[in-house]
Design a protein around this motif. Structure first.
Motif, PDB file in Angstrom:
ATOM      1  N   ASP A 125       0.825  -1.219   0.000  1.00 22.91           N
ATOM      2  CA  ASP A 125       0.000   0.000   0.000  1.00 22.91           C
ATOM      3  C   ASP A 125       0.853   1.260   0.000  1.00 22.91           C
ATOM      4  O   ASP A 125       0.546   2.231  -0.674  1.00 22.91           O
ATOM      5  CB  ASP A 125      -0.793   0.106   1.318  1.00 22.91           C
ATOM      6  CG  ASP A 125      -2.018  -0.761   1.329  1.00 22.91           C
ATOM      7  OD1 ASP A 125      -2.178  -1.536   0.376  1.00 22.91           O
ATOM      8  OD2 ASP A 125      -2.789  -0.654   2.306  1.00 22.91           O
ATOM      9  N   ILE A 126       1.858   1.219   0.841  1.00 26.65           N
ATOM     10  CA  ILE A 126       2.636   2.433   1.110  1.00 26.65           C
ATOM     11  C   ILE A 126       4.100   2.150   0.841  1.00 26.65           C
ATOM     12  O   ILE A 126       4.868   1.816   1.751  1.00 26.65           O
ATOM     13  CB  ILE A 126       2.467   2.856   2.598  1.00 26.65           C
ATOM     14  CG1 ILE A 126       1.003   2.804   3.048  1.00 26.65           C
ATOM     15  CG2 ILE A 126       3.143   4.196   2.848  1.00 26.65           C
ATOM     16  CD1 ILE A 126       0.231   4.085   3.016  1.00 26.65           C
ATOM     17  N   PRO A 127       4.538   2.286  -0.414  1.00 23.77           N
ATOM     18  CA  PRO A 127       5.947   2.047  -0.721  1.00 23.77           C
ATOM     19  C   PRO A 127       6.847   3.132  -0.096  1.00 23.77           C
ATOM     20  O   PRO A 127       6.353   4.182   0.332  1.00 23.77           O
ATOM     21  CB  PRO A 127       5.988   2.102  -2.248  1.00 23.77           C
ATOM     22  CG  PRO A 127       4.750   2.802  -2.676  1.00 23.77           C
ATOM     23  CD  PRO A 127       3.739   2.639  -1.587  1.00 23.77           C
ATOM     24  N   ALA A 128       8.123   2.842  -0.058  1.00 21.33           N
ATOM     25  CA  ALA A 128       9.069   3.709   0.656  1.00 21.33           C
ATOM     26  C   ALA A 128       9.012   5.171   0.202  1.00 21.33           C
ATOM     27  O   ALA A 128       9.051   6.096   1.013  1.00 21.33           O
ATOM     28  CB  ALA A 128      10.482   3.158   0.487  1.00 21.33           C
ATOM     29  N   SER A 129       8.907   5.393  -1.107  1.00 22.14           N
ATOM     30  CA  SER A 129       8.987   6.766  -1.622  1.00 22.14           C
ATOM     31  C   SER A 129       7.840   7.645  -1.114  1.00 22.14           C
ATOM     32  O   SER A 129       7.959   8.867  -1.076  1.00 22.14           O
ATOM     33  CB  SER A 129       8.976   6.748  -3.147  1.00 22.14           C
ATOM     34  OG  SER A 129       7.781   6.143  -3.607  1.00 22.14           O
ATOM     35  N   ALA A 134       3.479  12.031  -0.003  1.00 21.86           N
ATOM     36  CA  ALA A 134       2.195  12.124   0.694  1.00 21.86           C
ATOM     37  C   ALA A 134       2.328  11.940   2.206  1.00 21.86           C
ATOM     38  O   ALA A 134       1.628  12.589   2.979  1.00 21.86           O
ATOM     39  CB  ALA A 134       1.220  11.101   0.123  1.00 21.86           C
ATOM     40  N   LEU A 135       3.246  11.068   2.630  1.00 19.89           N
ATOM     41  CA  LEU A 135       3.436  10.867   4.075  1.00 19.89           C
ATOM     42  C   LEU A 135       4.706  11.553   4.582  1.00 19.89           C
ATOM     43  O   LEU A 135       5.111  11.367   5.725  1.00 19.89           O
ATOM     44  CB  LEU A 135       3.500   9.382   4.415  1.00 19.89           C
ATOM     45  CG  LEU A 135       2.206   8.593   4.239  1.00 19.89           C
ATOM     46  CD1 LEU A 135       2.401   7.163   4.722  1.00 19.89           C
ATOM     47  CD2 LEU A 135       1.072   9.256   5.022  1.00 19.89           C
ATOM     48  N   LEU A 303      -3.156  11.114   7.553  1.00 18.54           N
ATOM     49  CA  LEU A 303      -2.835  11.031   6.120  1.00 18.54           C
ATOM     50  C   LEU A 303      -2.877   9.590   5.628  1.00 18.54           C
ATOM     51  O   LEU A 303      -3.400   9.305   4.545  1.00 18.54           O
ATOM     52  CB  LEU A 303      -1.453  11.652   5.858  1.00 18.54           C
ATOM     53  CG  LEU A 303      -1.379  13.183   6.004  1.00 18.54           C
ATOM     54  CD1 LEU A 303       0.076  13.648   6.143  1.00 18.54           C
ATOM     55  CD2 LEU A 303      -2.038  13.891   4.809  1.00 18.54           C
ATOM     56  N   THR A 304      -2.355   8.682   6.445  1.00 26.07           N
ATOM     57  CA  THR A 304      -2.379   7.262   6.065  1.00 26.07           C
ATOM     58  C   THR A 304      -3.824   6.785   5.919  1.00 26.07           C
ATOM     59  O   THR A 304      -4.171   6.102   4.947  1.00 26.07           O
ATOM     60  CB  THR A 304      -1.647   6.411   7.135  1.00 26.07           C
ATOM     61  OG1 THR A 304      -0.342   6.948   7.310  1.00 26.07           O
ATOM     62  CG2 THR A 304      -1.538   4.959   6.701  1.00 26.07           C
ATOM     63  N   GLY A 305      -4.650   7.205   6.857  1.00 22.65           N
ATOM     64  CA  GLY A 305      -6.070   6.844   6.783  1.00 22.65           C
ATOM     65  C   GLY A 305      -6.713   7.360   5.501  1.00 22.65           C
ATOM     66  O   GLY A 305      -7.393   6.613   4.788  1.00 22.65           O
ATOM     67  N   LYS A 311      -9.302   8.943  -0.174  1.00 24.19           N
ATOM     68  CA  LYS A 311      -9.622  10.380  -0.209  1.00 24.19           C
ATOM     69  C   LYS A 311      -8.493  11.176  -0.843  1.00 24.19           C
ATOM     70  O   LYS A 311      -8.714  12.234  -1.418  1.00 24.19           O
ATOM     71  CB  LYS A 311      -9.880  10.883   1.215  1.00 24.19           C
ATOM     72  CG  LYS A 311     -11.213  10.395   1.763  1.00 24.19           C
ATOM     73  CD  LYS A 311     -11.592  11.072   3.052  1.00 24.19           C
ATOM     74  CE  LYS A 311     -13.040  10.731   3.387  1.00 24.19           C
ATOM     75  NZ  LYS A 311     -13.301  10.775   4.830  1.00 24.19           N
ATOM     76  N   ILE A 312      -7.279  10.689  -0.669  1.00 21.27           N
ATOM     77  CA  ILE A 312      -6.163  11.350  -1.337  1.00 21.27           C
ATOM     78  C   ILE A 312      -5.343  10.327  -2.127  1.00 21.27           C
ATOM     79  O   ILE A 312      -5.240   9.159  -1.755  1.00 21.27           O
ATOM     80  CB  ILE A 312      -5.253  12.141  -0.354  1.00 21.27           C
ATOM     81  CG1 ILE A 312      -4.701  11.249   0.767  1.00 21.27           C
ATOM     82  CG2 ILE A 312      -6.022  13.292   0.276  1.00 21.27           C
ATOM     83  CD1 ILE A 312      -3.804  12.002   1.757  1.00 21.27           C
ATOM     84  N   THR A 313      -4.806  10.811  -3.251  1.00 26.41           N
ATOM     85  CA  THR A 313      -3.906   9.990  -4.048  1.00 26.41           C
ATOM     86  C   THR A 313      -2.651  10.838  -4.250  1.00 26.41           C
ATOM     87  O   THR A 313      -2.636  12.012  -3.891  1.00 26.41           O
ATOM     88  CB  THR A 313      -4.493   9.688  -5.435  1.00 26.41           C
ATOM     89  OG1 THR A 313      -4.750  10.938  -6.078  1.00 26.41           O
ATOM     90  CG2 THR A 313      -5.777   8.905  -5.348  1.00 26.41           C
ATOM     91  N   TYR A 314      -1.624  10.239  -4.834  1.00 26.17           N
ATOM     92  CA  TYR A 314      -0.412  11.028  -5.055  1.00 26.17           C
ATOM     93  C   TYR A 314       0.177  10.650  -6.404  1.00 26.17           C
ATOM     94  O   TYR A 314      -0.170   9.626  -6.993  1.00 26.17           O
ATOM     95  CB  TYR A 314       0.607  10.792  -3.937  1.00 26.17           C
ATOM     96  CG  TYR A 314       1.001   9.348  -3.806  1.00 26.17           C
ATOM     97  CD1 TYR A 314       2.090   8.846  -4.517  1.00 26.17           C
ATOM     98  CD2 TYR A 314       0.267   8.482  -3.009  1.00 26.17           C
ATOM     99  CE1 TYR A 314       2.432   7.503  -4.437  1.00 26.17           C
ATOM    100  CE2 TYR A 314       0.597   7.139  -2.924  1.00 26.17           C
ATOM    101  CZ  TYR A 314       1.674   6.661  -3.639  1.00 26.17           C
ATOM    102  OH  TYR A 314       2.003   5.340  -3.575  1.00 26.17           O
TER     103      TYR A 314
END
Ligand SMILES: NC(=O)c1ccc[n+]([C@@H]2O[C@H](COP(=O)([O-])OP(=O)(O)OC[C@H]3O[C@@H](n4cnc5c(N)ncnc54)[C@H](OP(=O)(O)O)[C@@H]3O)[C@@H](O)[C@H]2O)c1
Ligand SMILES: NC(=O)c1ccc[n+]([C@@H]2O[C@H](COP(=O)([O-])OP(=O)(O)OC[C@H]3O[C@@H](n4cnc5c(N)ncnc54)[C@H](OP(=O)(O)O)[C@@H]3O)[C@@H](O)[C@H]2O)c1
Lengths: 353, 353
Positions: A125-129, A134-135, A303-305, A311-314
């Motif tokens: 879901d949340i790769p390092a970059s 976004a995070l 932000l993770t939520g 709700k947000i994309t990057y």
């Protein structure tokens, strides 16, 4: 045995105007740090992704600011994520992913104090970059600037400049999909404007390269029939001045950045319409995201939520190889077609294109 | 019986640049209102003191603002104190002193709704005209601008422009003698600067007509060795820009006015150094004193207390006769040696000089 070499980018000269690759920012060989150099509490890091940020332009200048300038001849400062190769600290071990705010910078490898870097969890879901976007500083800047300074309420009209950029696109989405504002994005070019509408869901997009001066004022008036409650400003310059003329009573102007002037050699004119602050009893406020460091954890949870809920994309603009970083930096100022989302340097991927 | 006549000043033309007496602002005869014209709830007022205010310059312009413009041919708007000559309302009786925020304006006599004017108590300590200055808009502007927006704390360094003016001199004194700030006043001319130090007790005064550009920056740096925490700005222009360069972390810029640009026919350049707001995480905020109308009573109690305790004093620049008002207005912009304290027109004293 000969000392092993790595590559780094150094600030060799203080730029006048746009930083010149190969002159101001120079890609070169440097000694590779090794496990044997580690002191107690330190870790050896293989830098994997580096992000480029307009704020770096400020750090290249010899002036008093919220951070000291980068010294001439030093490795250029920057945020990165990397993997621990060797550790002399119990808190981190080989293979861990870490976020380095400024510890390694524009380099393939570096040594950092373990207490200065932040361990991160990565997943499909949340790769390092994403921890650089976004995070990372981007998401946090959007979060605190919008929420703390902009104080959005449902139904407010918010205008965002550099709306298709890394920070701006986060602001647009949070304002729209979390706070229920009417969002107007300003960006350069019809393609970016279309992306704002189609992918981010903003209400209106204005192409500032197409509409200048009176045309821009008219387009803005049309997009904001009830005036502007919040202006999240990333660019400054004439756009700021035009937005000032359309602010409402008790409007909030979030001064996040002023990229249109970062390469100027003489100061650009300021916003003559700032006197609207009096007439409308409005507030204009600057901030540096690190002011909120104590609250980064809670913000990242939000932000993770929002990321997971969709709700947000990057968007990322991935560049292959550290050698291309000096040139890629100029995309932030519109060169080579400009950046599309967060610039991420995939440091060791020199040969991928 | 022939209709009795009075005198008024009308706005006959919208000024371009400084308002021209006799052309833009015209002193002339007009029908005198009489007791017989009164409707229920109204009072007939003999205007005694009128005050002149830079904000009037804005009201002469045909633009959207916090108040509609004065119409062409209308009696010029302004605050005054006067005495009730006849009353058709039980709340007021003949001889009462009243404060008229905009009801009578630049006229010898007028009719107003009793509910729109404010009855005032006058005494030897507090003569009527003080309700137009220290206890009027001036005092209230200084009070709310400084306290609500400036948020002074003991030991803060505050810089005040137009410091020897009506509002500025109040700000200096409240900041110094109520809040214990280090106060630096900016004014035009050595005489005003000396007055700031000797009579108001400011810590340092800077003569902006003497020290321009680099000299001003140096004088300011010397006067504010620890930087600027609050800037109470009445003037805008280049002074604002120079102060920006010396603000501290989390500084507050109170945008009260921008008199240096009020007569400009093209907008003056804005403050290019506003980007200091980002670097220092500072706030710049405008206001209109009437926003705080609900709290005027408590503020006047504080101001009255400070006046009686001698913490604040005031200065008036009294002009004899309404006929001189159009010319006197220009003093606010430096003509005829400029104003020394609050301009008070002693309306019926035509023959006193
Ligand atoms: N206060 C803080 O703590 C903080 C933290 C991070 C970033 N920032 C600021 O936030 C802003 C955005 O940073 P970012 O990292 O998210 O970069 P970004 O928005 O991804 O990239 C910069 C964008 O600015 C636009 N731009 C460049 N020159 C311009 C000009 N002359 N006029 C109008 N737009 C122009 C370009 O978009 P177009 O193609 O649409 O022109 C470009 O893509 C910057 O000003 C940065 O300094 C502040
Ligand atoms: N926001 C509000 O609600 C509110 C309410 C009332 C007043 N105001 C504002 O507060 C300010 C002061 O008003 P006031 O009634 O107290 O008038 P004031 O200060 O008594 O008179 C104006 C003073 O401004 C100075 N000045 C004029 N032109 C200048 C220039 N080009 N550069 C620098 N200084 C200049 C002059 O002082 P020197 O001789 O020292 O140059 C003059 O005495 C005005 O800007 C007014 O619009 C705002």
């Amino acid at each position: 045995m000969a000392q092993q070499q790595q590559h780094v980018v150094r600030l060799e000269k203080r730029p006048v105007g746009k930083p010149v690759p190969g002159q101001d920012l120079v890609y070169q060989e440097a000694p590779m740090p090794s496990e044997d150099d580690l002191k107690d509490g330190e870790v050896l890091i293989k830098n994997v992704y580096l992000t480029l940020d307009p704020a770096m332009r400020g750090w290249m200048m010899d002036r008093k600011s919220y951070m000291p300038p980068v010294e001439l001849g030093a490795i250029m400062r920057g945020s990165s994520v990397g993997q621990v190769m060797a550790s002399c600290d119990s808190s981190l071990q080989e293979g861990d992913w870490v976020l380095c705010r400024i510890e390694v910078g524009w380099a393939e490898y570096g040594i950092a104090e373990a207490s200065k870097v932040t361990k991160i969890d990565i997943s499909d879901d949340i790769p390092a970059s994403v921890h650089l976007g976004a995070l990372g500083t981007t998401g946090l800047t959007a979060y605190f600037g919008l929420i703390e300074i902009g104080q959005p309420k449902e139904g407010d009209t918010i205008v965002v400049s550099a709306a298709a950029g890394a920070t701006g696109s986060m602001v647009c989405q949070i304002a729209k999909h979390v706070f229920g504002c009417r969002v107007i994005g300003i960006a350069g070019g019809s393609e970016k404007c279309q992306w704002l509408i189609d992918d981010l869901g903003v209400d209106e997009a204005i192409d500032y390269k197409q509409d200048e001066g009176e045309d821009f004022a008219r387009a803005l008036r049309k997009a904001c029939p009830d005036g502007v409650d919040i202006y999240f400003d990333n660019v400054g310059g004439w756009i700021l001045n035009e937005v000032f003329k359309q602010i409402n009573f008790k409007a909030r102007i979030v001064v996040c950045g002023a990229i249109s002037g970062y390469n100027n050699t003489t100061p650009a004119p300021g916003p003559s319409a700032y006197t609207q602050l009096i007439i409308t009893s409005s507030r204009m406020e600057g901030f540096i995201v690190s002011n909120y460091a104590k609250r980064f954890k809670e913000a990242k949870e939000d932000l993770t939520g929002w990321l997971k809920e969709g709700k947000i994309t990057y968007k990322e603009d991935v560049i292959h190889g550290l050698s291309k970083a000096p040139r890629a930096f100029l995309k932030l100022f519109g060169e080579d077609g400009g950046n599309r989302g967060r610039i991420i340097i995939d440091i060791h991927a020199e040969d991928q294109d």
